[in-house]
Motif scaffolding. Structure first.
Motif, PDB file in Angstrom:
ATOM      1  N   GLY A   1       0.770  -1.239   0.000  1.00 27.48           N
ATOM      2  CA  GLY A   1       0.000   0.000   0.000  1.00 27.48           C
ATOM      3  C   GLY A   1       0.797   1.282   0.000  1.00 27.48           C
ATOM      4  N   PHE A   2       2.116   1.206  -0.292  1.00 28.86           N
ATOM      5  CA  PHE A   2       2.912   2.430  -0.371  1.00 28.86           C
ATOM      6  C   PHE A   2       2.477   3.235  -1.592  1.00 28.86           C
ATOM      7  N   LYS A   3       2.264   4.533  -1.400  1.00 29.23           N
ATOM      8  CA  LYS A   3       1.594   5.361  -2.406  1.00 29.23           C
ATOM      9  C   LYS A   3       2.530   6.199  -3.275  1.00 29.23           C
ATOM     10  N   ASN A   4       3.782   6.341  -2.856  1.00 32.36           N
ATOM     11  CA  ASN A   4       4.641   7.342  -3.492  1.00 32.36           C
ATOM     12  C   ASN A   4       5.992   6.733  -3.869  1.00 32.36           C
ATOM     13  N   ILE A   5       5.957   5.789  -4.812  1.00 32.76           N
ATOM     14  CA  ILE A   5       7.170   5.080  -5.237  1.00 32.76           C
ATOM     15  C   ILE A   5       7.691   5.726  -6.523  1.00 32.76           C
ATOM     16  N   ILE A   6       8.964   6.121  -6.506  1.00 34.35           N
ATOM     17  CA  ILE A   6       9.582   6.756  -7.674  1.00 34.35           C
ATOM     18  C   ILE A   6      10.463   5.736  -8.395  1.00 34.35           C
ATOM     19  N   VAL A   7      10.348   5.685  -9.718  1.00 36.38           N
ATOM     20  CA  VAL A   7      11.206   4.802 -10.515  1.00 36.38           C
ATOM     21  C   VAL A   7      11.629   5.520 -11.791  1.00 36.38           C
ATOM     22  N   ARG A   8      12.748   5.098 -12.344  1.00 33.29           N
ATOM     23  CA  ARG A   8      13.214   5.561 -13.648  1.00 33.29           C
ATOM     24  C   ARG A   8      13.884   4.384 -14.353  1.00 33.29           C
ATOM     25  N   THR A   9      13.639   4.253 -15.645  1.00 28.83           N
ATOM     26  CA  THR A   9      14.347   3.239 -16.421  1.00 28.83           C
ATOM     27  C   THR A   9      15.782   3.720 -16.647  1.00 28.83           C
ATOM     28  N   SER A  10      16.650   2.827 -17.076  1.00 31.57           N
ATOM     29  CA  SER A  10      18.039   3.210 -17.335  1.00 31.57           C
ATOM     30  C   SER A  10      18.138   4.196 -18.499  1.00 31.57           C
ATOM     31  N   LYS A  11      17.162   4.169 -19.412  1.00 31.86           N
ATOM     32  CA  LYS A  11      17.149   5.142 -20.504  1.00 31.86           C
ATOM     33  C   LYS A  11      16.740   6.526 -20.001  1.00 31.86           C
ATOM     34  N   GLU A  12      15.838   6.542 -19.025  1.00 30.99           N
ATOM     35  CA  GLU A  12      15.390   7.817 -18.462  1.00 30.99           C
ATOM     36  C   GLU A  12      16.432   8.421 -17.519  1.00 30.99           C
ATOM     37  N   LEU A  13      17.176   7.562 -16.840  1.00 28.26           N
ATOM     38  CA  LEU A  13      18.178   8.027 -15.881  1.00 28.26           C
ATOM     39  C   LEU A  13      19.352   7.062 -15.863  1.00 28.26           C
ATOM     40  N   ASP A  14      20.474   7.496 -16.405  1.00 24.65           N
ATOM     41  CA  ASP A  14      21.705   6.701 -16.400  1.00 24.65           C
ATOM     42  C   ASP A  14      22.414   6.945 -15.068  1.00 24.65           C
ATOM     43  N   LEU A  15      22.356   5.971 -14.191  1.00 22.25           N
ATOM     44  CA  LEU A  15      22.922   6.144 -12.850  1.00 22.25           C
ATOM     45  C   LEU A  15      24.450   6.230 -12.864  1.00 22.25           C
ATOM     46  N   ARG A  16      25.046   5.922 -13.995  1.00 20.15           N
ATOM     47  CA  ARG A  16      26.498   6.065 -14.119  1.00 20.15           C
ATOM     48  C   ARG A  16      26.914   7.515 -14.347  1.00 20.15           C
ATOM     49  N   ASP A  17      25.929   8.371 -14.650  1.00 17.84           N
ATOM     50  CA  ASP A  17      26.191   9.773 -14.952  1.00 17.84           C
ATOM     51  C   ASP A  17      25.871  10.647 -13.735  1.00 17.84           C
ATOM     52  N   LYS A  18      26.901  11.219 -13.142  1.00 14.59           N
ATOM     53  CA  LYS A  18      26.742  11.983 -11.891  1.00 14.59           C
ATOM     54  C   LYS A  18      25.789  13.162 -12.044  1.00 14.59           C
ATOM     55  N   GLU A  19      25.922  13.900 -13.117  1.00 13.43           N
ATOM     56  CA  GLU A  19      25.086  15.082 -13.303  1.00 13.43           C
ATOM     57  C   GLU A  19      23.603  14.708 -13.385  1.00 13.43           C
ATOM     58  N   SER A  20      23.303  13.633 -14.110  1.00  7.17           N
ATOM     59  CA  SER A  20      21.908  13.188 -14.233  1.00  7.17           C
ATOM     60  C   SER A  20      21.347  12.747 -12.890  1.00  7.17           C
ATOM     61  N   VAL A  21      22.163  12.045 -12.121  1.00  2.99           N
ATOM     62  CA  VAL A  21      21.738  11.578 -10.796  1.00  2.99           C
ATOM     63  C   VAL A  21      21.480  12.774  -9.879  1.00  2.99           C
ATOM     64  N   ASP A  22      22.367  13.754  -9.927  1.00  2.67           N
ATOM     65  CA  ASP A  22      22.185  14.961  -9.104  1.00  2.67           C
ATOM     66  C   ASP A  22      20.876  15.677  -9.437  1.00  2.67           C
ATOM     67  N   ILE A  23      20.599  15.840 -10.710  1.00  4.28           N
ATOM     68  CA  ILE A  23      19.370  16.526 -11.130  1.00  4.28           C
ATOM     69  C   ILE A  23      18.145  15.761 -10.644  1.00  4.28           C
ATOM     70  N   PHE A  24      18.196  14.426 -10.764  1.00  2.00           N
ATOM     71  CA  PHE A  24      17.071  13.592 -10.320  1.00  2.00           C
ATOM     72  C   PHE A  24      16.831  13.763  -8.819  1.00  2.00           C
ATOM     73  N   PHE A  25      17.879  13.665  -8.009  1.00  3.87           N
ATOM     74  CA  PHE A  25      17.725  13.774  -6.554  1.00  3.87           C
ATOM     75  C   PHE A  25      17.302  15.195  -6.144  1.00  3.87           C
ATOM     76  N   GLN A  26      17.818  16.178  -6.831  1.00  7.23           N
ATOM     77  CA  GLN A  26      17.460  17.560  -6.526  1.00  7.23           C
ATOM     78  C   GLN A  26      15.975  17.816  -6.792  1.00  7.23           C
ATOM     79  N   ASN A  27      15.472  17.232  -7.883  1.00  8.35           N
ATOM     80  CA  ASN A  27      14.066  17.433  -8.253  1.00  8.35           C
ATOM     81  C   ASN A  27      13.106  16.587  -7.420  1.00  8.35           C
ATOM     82  N   GLU A  28      13.488  15.331  -7.163  1.00  7.23           N
ATOM     83  CA  GLU A  28      12.561  14.386  -6.524  1.00  7.23           C
ATOM     84  C   GLU A  28      12.666  14.363  -4.999  1.00  7.23           C
ATOM     85  N   LYS A  29      13.890  14.536  -4.491  1.00  8.09           N
ATOM     86  CA  LYS A  29      14.129  14.521  -3.040  1.00  8.09           C
ATOM     87  C   LYS A  29      13.444  13.333  -2.344  1.00  8.09           C
ATOM     88  N   PRO A  30      13.856  12.106  -2.686  1.00  7.68           N
ATOM     89  CA  PRO A  30      13.250  10.924  -2.043  1.00  7.68           C
ATOM     90  C   PRO A  30      13.587  10.855  -0.557  1.00  7.68           C
TER      91      PRO A  30
END
Length: 313
Positions: free
Chosen positions: A28-57
């Motif tokens: 019943g968890f309501k707020n699960i965030i996901v991204r495919t590897s095409k949407e977010l390449d976790l090997r790329d620091k800048e992309s990861v930073d932007i994702f965390f800055q925007n989503e703030k999990p």
């Protein structure tokens, strides 16, 4: 972690990540965030930073990794150490800088020395030489563990590390070149049955012993640990029982219904002789695996058959 917490599952399409995602949804968890590897390449620091800055999990399950069986690990060690170091470094560091409440890092029991006493206790980490065929992957995972511990010590973060045993389940990789032993054997026996082959070749002598945990059990354990575990030290997740590769092959042969002969390629590497984890630590906390191996393999084979039919069209 309550039902409205913002939870990021890194690697949600993989064997482990998809199981964690399903388990969270079921609970019943309501707020699960996901991204495919095409949407977010976790090997790329800048992309990861932007994702965390925007989503703030609030919470992060770090299940994203480059994984594979003995053949893939042996042939592509540079890929395994590079990609895994990049993924975990970027996610762990961003989790600190963007104030994630708690992170669960998933390692692997290949972090333990090749000839460590059995069953594998958490304190055996870094007490001996690693198995050469997957040492690059293991070193990356050990670095992830150390990184979590170091951030906890220096910055006061709540980053925990869990070491699951050999996994299997829905969304597994059945590619014969890159998969682990259990899904590879399912595919081998299935195709041999369809083709009417007289034999199925299994790598190695069949004598090494392995423990197999269903991904749904692992997901249950991960959510349990996120709620109840706070220690710096690693914690094992497993069943506490193992079988030989020969016994595993015979079990899968029976479930698939292959009537031919099993032939062992004894010139191929066996890997670590035995890998059974000591699960007394997590059992004392109140968690234990529930899915029997035969029952789990039968369910995976049914799902594989459906996927295989689609694949062949």
């Amino acid at each position: 972690m309550d039902l409205h917490s913002k939870i990021y599952v890194a690697g949600h399409r993989g064997l482990v990540g998809s199981a964690i995602y399903r388990a969270l949804e079921t609970r019943g968890f309501k707020n699960i965030i996901v991204r495919t590897s095409k949407e977010l390449d976790l090997r790329d620091k800048e992309s990861v930073d932007i994702f965390f800055q925007n989503e703030k999990p609030d919470f992060v399950f770090l299940a994203a990794a480059k994984v594979g069986g003995i053949v893939a690990n042996n042939e592509y060690p540079a890929d395994f150490i590079r990609d895994n170091l990049l993924i975990q470094t970027n996610v762990i560091d961003a989790s600190y800088r963007y104030e994630v409440n708690k992170l669960l890092f998933l390692g692997s029991t290949c972090i333990y020395p090749k000839l460590a006493p059995q069953p594998l206790k958490e304190e055996y980490l870094l007490t001996g030489t690693l198995e050469p065929t997957n040492s690059a992957y293991a070193v990356a995972k050990i670095a992830g563990i150390t990184m979590c511990q170091s951030y906890n010590r220096q910055y006061g973060t709540r980053f925990i590390s869990a070491m699951p045993t050999n996994m299997y389940g829905p969304n597994d990789n059945f590619d014969l070149k890159t998969s682990h032993v259990l899904p590879a054997l399912i595919r081998k026996f299935h195709e041999a049955k369809l083709n009417g082959d007289a034999t199925v070749e299994v790598w190695g002598t069949g004598t090494p012993k392995r423990e197999f945990l269903h991904s749904d059990d692992l997901a249950d354990a991960c959510i349990f640990l996120m709620k109840h575990y706070e220690e710096d030290e690693i914690i094992n997740i497993g069943v506490g029982e193992d079988i030989s590769i020969k016994e595993l092959a015979e079990t899968i042969q029976q479930i698939v219904g292959f009537e031919g002969e099993i032939v062992f390629k004894t010139s191929a590497p066996d890997g670590t002789p035995r890998k059974l984890v000591d699960v007394s630590k997590i059992n004392k906390l109140g968690w234990a695996a529930r899915i029997p191996l035969n029952e789990g393999i039968e369910a995976v084979y049914v799902a594989f058959c459906k996927e295989y039919l689609v694949e062949q069209k």
